[in-house]
Design an enzyme around this catalytic site. Structure first.
Site, PDB file in Angstrom:
ATOM      1  N   LYS A   1      25.910 -60.255  27.833  1.00 16.93           N
ATOM      2  CA  LYS A   1      26.699 -59.571  26.798  1.00 16.93           C
ATOM      3  C   LYS A   1      26.518 -60.360  25.506  1.00 16.93           C
ATOM      4  CE  LYS A   1      31.106 -57.506  25.651  1.00 16.93           C
ATOM      5  NZ  LYS A   1      30.692 -57.496  24.254  1.00 16.93           N
TER       6      LYS A   1
ATOM      7  N   ARG B   1      27.284 -48.872  15.549  1.00 20.32           N
ATOM      8  CA  ARG B   1      28.244 -48.379  16.537  1.00 20.32           C
ATOM      9  C   ARG B   1      29.145 -47.303  15.938  1.00 20.32           C
ATOM     10  NH1 ARG B   1      31.619 -51.257  20.877  1.00 20.32           N
ATOM     11  NH2 ARG B   1      33.444 -49.941  21.026  1.00 20.32           N
TER      12      ARG B   1
END
Length: 559
Positions: free
Chosen positions: A249, A269
């Site tokens: 991550k 995003r």
């Protein structure tokens, strides 16, 4: 269709707080929208002109808008500015100025939605030398023909401060109600295309059958699939059925890359087009992504000394930079770590199992310094995954992602097919809905911000705490400037703020509390960062806070 009809809808929406009524008002309006306006009107209802992923911006500030109104009405700029101080609402003050209009155009005609929209497009597309004067002229021509109520909402659209309380959920339900189609099909089509205009047109003209056939389109961002939290590597393995794909991550900014021949578009995003700010990544995609057409997802990481990752805020600095980009390429080098592929040469892969998508991604990418595949470990053994987790943390990454091997890609969904594993309780991304004016030397600055999470059952943002620490004077000055136009109501030192701005908040723990309607309160909340990459719709929800509270209590029980 007259713009006054749309202005009337805005007025009705402002007068009610009931989600059901707002949905009905929007649905009734959509039924009467001519086919040629179906791709325009949904965005205007949301208080926008273009989808979030469209590069075009109006580029008009409050001062330019006031000048345009002054030219159109003959009311001095200073008088309009004083009126804004009295009303606290630029839209209302512009409506008052239009009421006082000192000259009437002999050739004045009622405004139509198409004329208003076309003018907005001309304003957005005015670039280069003399563009500010052209923008002012275009807007002044609109205000000359506008009625007071129309002027109020034109001004709010231009500045992005509509305040009708209509968000994506209400619009989705209204489209379903208006055209007698299934809400879940509207939702699916929107998640695949991020285009309410297109979805509205398909819903009306093709119904459920048309919506069910909507597919991914290169050039229109797909809503990202999201992950829930896992308390540990063991818990993640258990949830995944005993075997999982673990990936690093990364502490970066998630992006979606669209390639069509030599044309490359990269979305954040938040679905904003960030292509121009990262030309070195664009060039790398052109040369290293093998398919002619593709949509891939990855994490853009800022790389520091010795290849160590830098905090994601460095990537946001790259996104914001409009000039001297070459200098920023040197100062903040970026690395794209790809972890998924959604589309390859005419084939949608969203319904393809994850491990097959990973194989297709490996075939599609030629790795280099700029573009890499996310590091991955597929295992059934908790000890192997724990070692991978430890190495990821040592390298300066956030933790691990765990993914079900057979999971399909679910746009916009935060389910348990993807899980996040991090060593500490996760910060929250919350929306500012209120603030208080400071005291002493900070009397002119907003501080002590009331932050909220979205309650899906109530259909509104509900508070979970007040954040007053972690801010510098520069932060407070920036937030005051940003939030002033979003003030809805003032009562003493307190101001109510339209939920538009998302901030990252850290805290000691989540507590059950009767103080707020949400039932939760953050203990010792502290400001971390402005989340410009997230829209209010992407902020954390009460459901998520409840999930984190459960994880927190499990951690406590294990001690």
């Amino acid at each position: 269709m007259k713009y006054s009809e749309l202005a009337g809808l805005y007025r009705r929406l402002e007068k009610t707080t009931l989600k059901t009524l707002k949905t009905r008002f929007v649905a009734d309006f959509l039924k009467n929208v001519p086919d040629e306006l179906l791709e325009i009107v949904p965005y205007l209802i949301l208080g926008k002109v273009f989808p979030d992923w469209d590069e075009r911006e109006l580029g008009v500030g409050e001062k330019l808008l006031i000048k345009a109104v002054s030219i159109a009405t003959g009311v001095p700029e200073g008088e309009i500015e004083n009126s804004i101080k009295d009303t606290g609402d630029l839209g209302e003050s512009i409506a008052l100025a239009v009421k006082k209009k000192k000259q009437k155009s002999f050739f004045s005609q009622p405004l139509t939605i198409k004329r208003v929209y076309d003018t907005f497009v001309k304003v957005a597309e005015s670039q280069g030398e003399g563009s500010q004067d052209r923008k002012m002229k275009y807007l002044a021509n609109l205000f000359m023909d506008a009625q007071p109520e129309e002027a109020k909402y034109i001004a709010r659209t231009v500045l992005g401060t509509m305040r009708t309380g209509v968000a994506e959920g209400i619009l989705r339900d209204a489209i379903a109600e208006a055209f007698k189609v299934k809400a879940e099909l509207v939702e699916r089509a929107y998640m695949l295309t991020s285009d309410f205009g297109y979805v509205t047109k398909v819903a009306k003209l093709e119904g459920n059958e048309g919506l069910s056939k909507v597919r991914i389109q290169v050039g229109k961002p797909v809503r990202p699939m999201l992950a829930q939290n896992a308390a540990s590597v063991k818990d993640a393995l258990l949830e995944m059925g005993g075997e999982a794909a673990f990936e690093i991550k990364y502490d970066g900014a998630r992006v979606q890359v669209h390639k069509d021949g030599d044309r490359v578009v990269i979305y954040s995003r938040r679905l904003e087009n960030v292509t121009r700010s990262i030309p070195e990544i664009v060039e790398a995609v052109r040369s290293q992504l093998r398919p002619e057409k593709a949509i891939v997802e990855g994490e853009l990481v800022a790389v520091g000394d010795g290849g160590k990752p830098r905090p994601f805020q460095y990537v946001l600095r790259r996104f914001r930079r409009k000039y001297n980009i070459e200098e920023m390429i040197e100062r903040i080098p970026l690395e794209l770590n790809l972890f998924d592929v959604l589309y390859v040469d005419g084939e949608s892969l969203v319904d393809t199992p994850f491990m097959e998508r990973r194989k297709r991604l490996e075939e599609a990418v030629e790795e280099s310094e700029r573009i890499k595949l996310a590091q991955q470990l597929v295992t059934k053994k908790a000890e192997e995954a724990e070692e991978f987790y430890r190495r990821a943390l040592e390298l300066g990454h956030e933790g691990l992602m765990a993914k079900r091997l057979d999971s399909v890609y679910e746009p916009g969904n935060r389910g348990k097919k993807w899980l996040k594993i991090k060593p500490t309780m996760e910060d929250l991304d919350l929306v500012i809905i209120g603030a208080e004016w400071g005291e002493g030397r900070r009397a002119h600055l907003l501080g002590s911000f009331l932050v909220a999470a979205y309650d899906q059952h109530r259909g509104e943002f509900v508070p979970v705490g007040k954040v007053g620490s972690g801010f510098t004077d520069e932060d407070l000055a920036e937030f005051t400037k940003m939030l002033k136009p979003l003030i809805v109501r003032e009562e003493g030192k307190y101001v109510e703020i339209e939920p538009r701005v998302v901030i990252q908040v850290t805290y000691q723990e989540i507590q059950k509390s009767p103080k707020y309607e949400s039932g939760f309160a953050l203990r010792f909340p502290r400001y971390v960062a402005l989340r410009e990459d997230k829209s209010p719709e992407e902020a954390d929800t009460i459901e998520r806070i409840s999930e984190l509270y459960g994880l927190q209590e499990r951690f406590k029980a294990k001690r």
